[in-house]
Design a protein around this motif. Structure first.
Motif, PDB file in Angstrom:
ATOM      1  N   LEU A 202       1.047  -1.404  -0.109  1.00 59.38           N
ATOM      2  CA  LEU A 202      -0.019   0.415  -0.154  1.00 59.38           C
ATOM      3  C   LEU A 202       0.956   1.546   0.100  1.00 59.38           C
ATOM      4  CD1 LEU A 202      -2.844  -1.196   2.692  1.00 59.38           C
ATOM      5  CD2 LEU A 202      -2.883  -0.342  -0.303  1.00 59.38           C
TER       6      LEU A 202
ATOM      7  N   LEU B 181       0.676   4.017  -3.022  1.00 57.82           N
ATOM      8  CA  LEU B 181      -0.259   4.984  -3.215  1.00 57.82           C
ATOM      9  C   LEU B 181       0.850   6.008  -2.746  1.00 57.82           C
ATOM     10  CD1 LEU B 181      -1.881   4.456   0.498  1.00 57.82           C
ATOM     11  CD2 LEU B 181      -3.062   5.674  -2.306  1.00 57.82           C
TER      12      LEU B 181
ATOM     13  N   LEU C 181      -6.301  -0.020   4.385  1.00 53.55           N
ATOM     14  CA  LEU C 181      -6.215   1.649   3.686  1.00 53.55           C
ATOM     15  C   LEU C 181      -6.252   2.353   5.624  1.00 53.55           C
ATOM     16  CD1 LEU C 181      -8.578   1.876   1.176  1.00 53.55           C
ATOM     17  CD2 LEU C 181      -6.234   2.940   0.452  1.00 53.55           C
TER      18      LEU C 181
ATOM     19  N   TYR D  85      -3.119   2.129   6.791  1.00 53.40           N
ATOM     20  CA  TYR D  85      -2.314   3.191   6.639  1.00 53.40           C
ATOM     21  C   TYR D  85      -3.230   4.473   7.510  1.00 53.40           C
ATOM     22  CZ  TYR D  85      -0.434   6.269   3.033  1.00 53.40           C
ATOM     23  OH  TYR D  85       0.509   7.520   2.072  1.00 53.40           O
TER      24      TYR D  85
ATOM     25  N   THR E 286      -3.393  12.258   5.542  1.00 51.81           N
ATOM     26  CA  THR E 286      -4.161  11.562   5.112  1.00 51.81           C
ATOM     27  C   THR E 286      -5.365  11.829   5.476  1.00 51.81           C
ATOM     28  OG1 THR E 286      -3.277   9.290   4.853  1.00 51.81           O
ATOM     29  CG2 THR E 286      -5.444   8.592   4.906  1.00 51.81           C
TER      30      THR E 286
ATOM     31  N   TRP F 178      -9.973  10.774   5.005  1.00 52.53           N
ATOM     32  CA  TRP F 178     -10.417   9.725   4.188  1.00 52.53           C
ATOM     33  C   TRP F 178     -12.373  10.365   4.371  1.00 52.53           C
ATOM     34  CZ3 TRP F 178      -9.959   4.823   5.020  1.00 52.53           C
ATOM     35  CH2 TRP F 178     -10.291   4.042   4.667  1.00 52.53           C
TER      36      TRP F 178
ATOM     37  N   ILE G  95      -8.236   9.478  -0.071  1.00 53.99           N
ATOM     38  CA  ILE G  95      -8.802   8.092   0.075  1.00 53.99           C
ATOM     39  C   ILE G  95     -10.163   8.029   0.107  1.00 53.99           C
ATOM     40  CG2 ILE G  95      -9.261   5.530   1.284  1.00 53.99           C
ATOM     41  CD1 ILE G  95      -6.666   6.400   2.948  1.00 53.99           C
TER      42      ILE G  95
ATOM     43  N   ASP H 157     -12.982   5.802   0.066  1.00 55.23           N
ATOM     44  CA  ASP H 157     -13.815   4.219   0.446  1.00 55.23           C
ATOM     45  C   ASP H 157     -15.832   4.112  -0.886  1.00 55.23           C
ATOM     46  OD1 ASP H 157     -14.209   2.355   2.667  1.00 55.23           O
ATOM     47  OD2 ASP H 157     -13.265   1.750   1.463  1.00 55.23           O
TER      48      ASP H 157
ATOM     49  N   ALA I 167      -6.609   7.641  -3.595  1.00 61.03           N
ATOM     50  CA  ALA I 167      -6.736   6.656  -3.472  1.00 61.03           C
ATOM     51  C   ALA I 167      -8.332   5.520  -3.618  1.00 61.03           C
ATOM     52  CB  ALA I 167      -6.759   5.664  -2.219  1.00 61.03           C
TER      53      ALA I 167
ATOM     54  N   SER J 224     -10.765   2.803  -3.241  1.00 68.16           N
ATOM     55  CA  SER J 224     -11.044   1.905  -2.897  1.00 68.16           C
ATOM     56  C   SER J 224     -12.875   1.173  -3.675  1.00 68.16           C
ATOM     57  CB  SER J 224     -11.655   1.809  -2.181  1.00 68.16           C
ATOM     58  OG  SER J 224     -12.103   0.170  -1.112  1.00 68.16           O
TER      59      SER J 224
END
Length: 856
Positions: free
Chosen positions: A28, A32, A51, A54, A62, A64, A129, A131, A159, A161
């Motif tokens: 990862l 990334l 994730l 991470y 990061t 999210w 990220i 998700d 990122a 997902s």
């Protein structure tokens, strides 16, 4: 107010038996480092867990966002995305919008550019990220993500997902080396990792046979291993637990596991399963049980795929599915209804609406939707409102007039005029006891539709009636004020229209409604222009742009630039007009709204006519005539019909002009429909051309009377110029100068040059010699300062002078066409106009006369 649910911006907590896997962590970390990292695998493979691990390790770098189905609404998606970035980057915001708040359905390129520029300030290695991307199916959002990925700063990483490969240009990114991928093989547990997992989960005594068989059954699938681990804990590590685990994995947590739960556990989890995220308080309420902290702790200890994010809980999707499958539909419906009541009591109307719809509690859902509608319209989240209305059964919705009104408003604002009119007709056909109960929304809708159909008196009545009963909702009140001003303008009630526009602008600005305030400003500018206050209207545009420099790239400001293009056209400042028009088209094209695009094309046609590019002008007119007919834009259709006739007159196509006179369907007098004033003026011009002087004279007198009463100075100038032309043809020379002097006195101070060119051309030479003509007008008509032309001659346009010069050099029609990039037919039209204006019969005479007059 609509708020951001903060728990969606926090990475889920790791399971109690989380097994760190350095191999996956290293994969990862490496992945990334690429501009885009795609983590794509079926449900249960550990995408979110990897994730989240991470994200916890790199919390300061990061952001999210856990995605939901409702995020397919562009306004909502970007609202949550910006909130996720702001959570990690305090103060992160954009001056340029990512969506149009008032329309809601479009992602704006200018906003994405601003986002990319703002991300330049993020620290190196910063990652966003997203998700559960599989929940996003809106093609506009996917296109926007692709644009973001291809223009984001080098130190920023995205990122994604997802359970399925998204509709993004993955192949292109792979070829560029911009994409790294984590797939099932990367996420699956290796034997050593599975051994470590089981040692932390079920028991360190799991023998090698069970471990090997578990890996064969699960093939390293994280959820499968966890289900097997659950079974091993239940059955003390026996081989029979593998059968149990296989069944659980195959059935995705079907009811077999739920049968082993205590009844109070099952009741609590079943109540919680009706929502993706819930609080313990909500679940207790829906289940009807008294709250019990010990039970919650036991559920968490049991590892039943329950995750916590602060006070918010979340069940594994497979567990939710299994819980719901074992409940009768009637019980699920009843729980949704209880959840709707809980969320309403706790001021979470959107959640309440979703559960009311799922619980088929149609009256409650309708009541809550009506309460939220105005706010959603103002925020541009019309996609949410549209999905709510689509959830109603057709027979239920067809009997709820107020919800039908909302549907018609949605259709109208999205440019679906025919659909909106059909919905309005369905409302009108309802019985008296089913008619709308909110007269402001219903009256506002009827006003908008009446304006589209040029039923201006009816529109004014609807607007006034609706305003008298209007609620405090800023959206509908702002729209009503703007609509009333539009109706007054169309009815020729100039002073009232100006005052109403001023009130609308003030009210809409105070409410923060950009769409309505700019609509009102554009309407006021048009009205000022009609009143002979072109320079004041231009100042209004320029001041508006200066006051809003921070958001000048907002696409709605294209309306201001469009008005400026029209005002420059009035002064025949064609270069300034072109620049303003190009800016307007660039901004408005981002919206994709039919009415805006048609307005821009209308101004474009006027520019083409001014440049004498009649072929391109006619092609655009024909395209828009078809569009306005198919989309029920009555007012636009009449204007484009008029422009087609004007081009035909300039091209000498009398048959097309006669056809317009027969088909225009004008009312008996101009007073019957003031909105069609310019069509009546063109009719008078045609009557003069046809020699029907008596009818032309009577019509011009009516037009002048109406224009003076309504303070329409532009119309007065045009009528006076036509009246002078008629008097000249009738031989009443003494009265001609009076008309021309009066027209110049009105036109010169505000630089209404275009009117002089279009309506004064037959007397151009005389106009140029009028003592009151300012130098700018004299020069435009080819009259040097302090000199007089040797004879009265109509003005030659720049293009006609170009043709004349090439004619003097003995070029053929084909050679002239090639040199000036014109068609042979257009050259013939120019030659015809040159012969008429110079009073000659052929090419040789034209060249001789031009030399005598020092034109060449």
């Amino acid at each position: 107010m609509l708020t951001v649910l903060q728990t969606r911006l926090i990475a889920p907590s790791l399971p109690r038996d989380f097994t760190p896997r350095e191999r996956l962590r290293d994969s990862l970390r490496a992945a990334l480092n690429a501009p885009v990292c795609l983590v794509c695998a079926p449900a249960g493979c550990g995408k979110t867990t990897g994730l989240a691990d991470y994200a916890q390790e790199n919390a300061a770098l990061t952001a999210w966002l856990s995605l939901e189905e409702s995020d397919n609404d562009p306004a909502r998606f970007w609202r949550y995305t910006l909130a996720a970035l702001e959570r990690v980057l305090p103060g992160f915001s954009l001056d340029t919008p990512l969506t149009l708040p008032e329309m809601g359905m479009t992602v704006l390129t200018s906003g994405l550019d601003a986002l990319c520029n703002r991300l330049l300030e993020a620290p190196p290695g910063f990652t966003l990220i997203l998700d559960d991307l599989q929940r996003i199916s809106n093609p506009h959002l996917l296109q926007a993500l692709a644009y973001l990925a291809e223009h984001q700063p080098a130190h920023f990483h995205l990122a994604l997902s997802t359970r399925v490969a998204p509709a993004l240009p993955l192949a292109r990114w792979r070829a560029r080396g911009a994409l790294s991928e984590i797939r099932v093989k990367d996420l699956n547990f290796l034997p050593d990792e599975a051994r470590e997992f089981f040692s932390r989960g079920a028991s360190s005594a799991v023998d090698e046979t069970i471990l090997r068989r578990a890996l064969e059954l699960s093939r390293g699938w994280a959820a499968g291993l966890r289900l097997i681990d659950f079974a091993l804990r239940e059955q003390s590590g026996s081989l029979s637990a593998l059968t149990r685990g296989r069944k659980l994995a195959a059935d995705y947590l079907t009811s077999e596991i739920l049968q082993n739960l205590p009844p109070n556990w099952l009741d609590f989890l079943s109540a919680a399963a009706i929502d993706e995220q819930f609080t313990a308080e909500m679940a207790w309420y829906v289940s009807g049980q008294a709250s019990e902290n010990a039970l919650l702790e036991s559920i968490l200890e049991a590892g039943l795929f329950v995750q916590t994010q602060g006070e918010s809980w979340q069940l594994h999707p497979f567990l939710r599915e299994a819980l719901l499958q074992q409940l009768p539909p009637v019980e699920i419906q009843h729980m949704h209804q209880r959840a709707a009541a809980w969320y309403e009591n706790h001021s979470q109307p959107e959640k309440a609406i979703a559960h009311a719809l799922n619980g088929e509690e149609w009256p409650s859902a309708g009541r809550l939707i009506l309460r939220q509608a105005g706010m959603l319209f103002e925020r541009g989240e019309m996609g949410v409102l549209e999905r709510w209305l689509d959830a109603f059964p057709a027979d239920i919705l067809s009997q709820n007039a107020d919800l039908l009104v909302l549907r018609a408003w949605l259709q109208y604002l999205q440019g679906k005029n025919l659909d909106a009119q059909q919905t309005a007709s369905a409302i009108e056909s309802l019985t008296t006891d089913l008619q709308p109960q909110r007269p402001d929304w219903w009256g506002g809708l009827r006003c908008q539709l009446a304006l589209l159909q040029e039923q201006n008196q009816a529109a004014l009545s609807y607007a006034n009636s609706a305003l008298a009963s209007a609620s405090s909702e800023t959206f509908i009140r702002g729209m009503l004020l703007s609509s009333r001003a539009n109706a007054l303008q169309a009815l020729g009630r100039s002073e009232e229209a100006s005052a109403s526009y001023q009130e609308a602008i003030s009210a809409n600005r105070g409410a923060g409604s950009l769409l309505s305030s700019l609509f009102s400003l554009a309407g006021l500018g048009i009205e000022l222009n009609e009143q002979g206050q072109r320079l004041r209207a231009l100042d209004l545009c320029q001041q508006t742009l200066e006051d809003n420099q921070a958001r000048s790239n907002h696409p709605l400001f294209g309306l201001v630039h469009l008005l400026m293009a029209r005002l420059h056209w009035e002064a025949n400042a064609l270069e300034e007009m072109r620049l303003a028009l190009e800016t307007a088209e660039s901004l408005l094209s981002q919206l994709g709204v039919s009415g805006f695009l048609i307005s821009a094309d209308l101004i474009r046609v006027q520019w083409l006519i001014a440049c004498e590019d009649y072929g391109e002008a006619l092609q655009r007119v024909q395209t828009n005539r078809r569009k306005t007919r198919s989309e029920a834009f009555t007012g636009f259709r009449q204007i484009f019909d008029l422009l087609r006739a004007e081009i035909a007159l300039k091209m000498g196509e009398r048959r097309a002009v006669d056809a317009w006179l027969e088909e225009a369907n004008l009312p008996p007098t101009p007073a019957d429909d003031p909105a069609r004033e310019m069509e009546f003026i063109f009719k008078a011009r045609c009557l003069i051309e046809r020699g029907e002087w008596g009818d032309a004279s009577a019509l011009l007198e009516d037009l002048l009377f109406n224009a003076q009463n309504s303070h329409h100075i532009r119309a007065s100038i045009a009528v006076l110029l036509l009246k002078a032309s008629l008097l000249w043809q009738k031989g009443e020379i003494g009265r001609v100068n009076n008309c021309l002097e009066e027209a110049l006195a009105l036109a010169a101070p505000q630089q209404y040059v275009r009117l002089l060119l279009d309506f004064g051309a037959p007397l151009a030479g005389l106009l140029a010699q009028m003592p009151s003509a300012p130098q700018a007008i004299r020069a435009l008509f080819g009259q040097p300062e302090e000199t007089q032309a040797p004879t009265l001659v109509e003005m030659l346009t720049r293009r006609e002078l170009d043709v004349l010069r090439l004619l003097a050099e003995n070029h053929t029609n084909s050679e002239i066409a090639a040199a000036l990039v014109l068609s042979n037919e257009t050259v013939k039209v120019h030659l015809k106009h040159i012969f008429q204006k110079l009073g000659v019969q052929n090419r040789r005479q034209a060249v001789w006369q031009a030399r005598q007059m020092r034109l060449i």
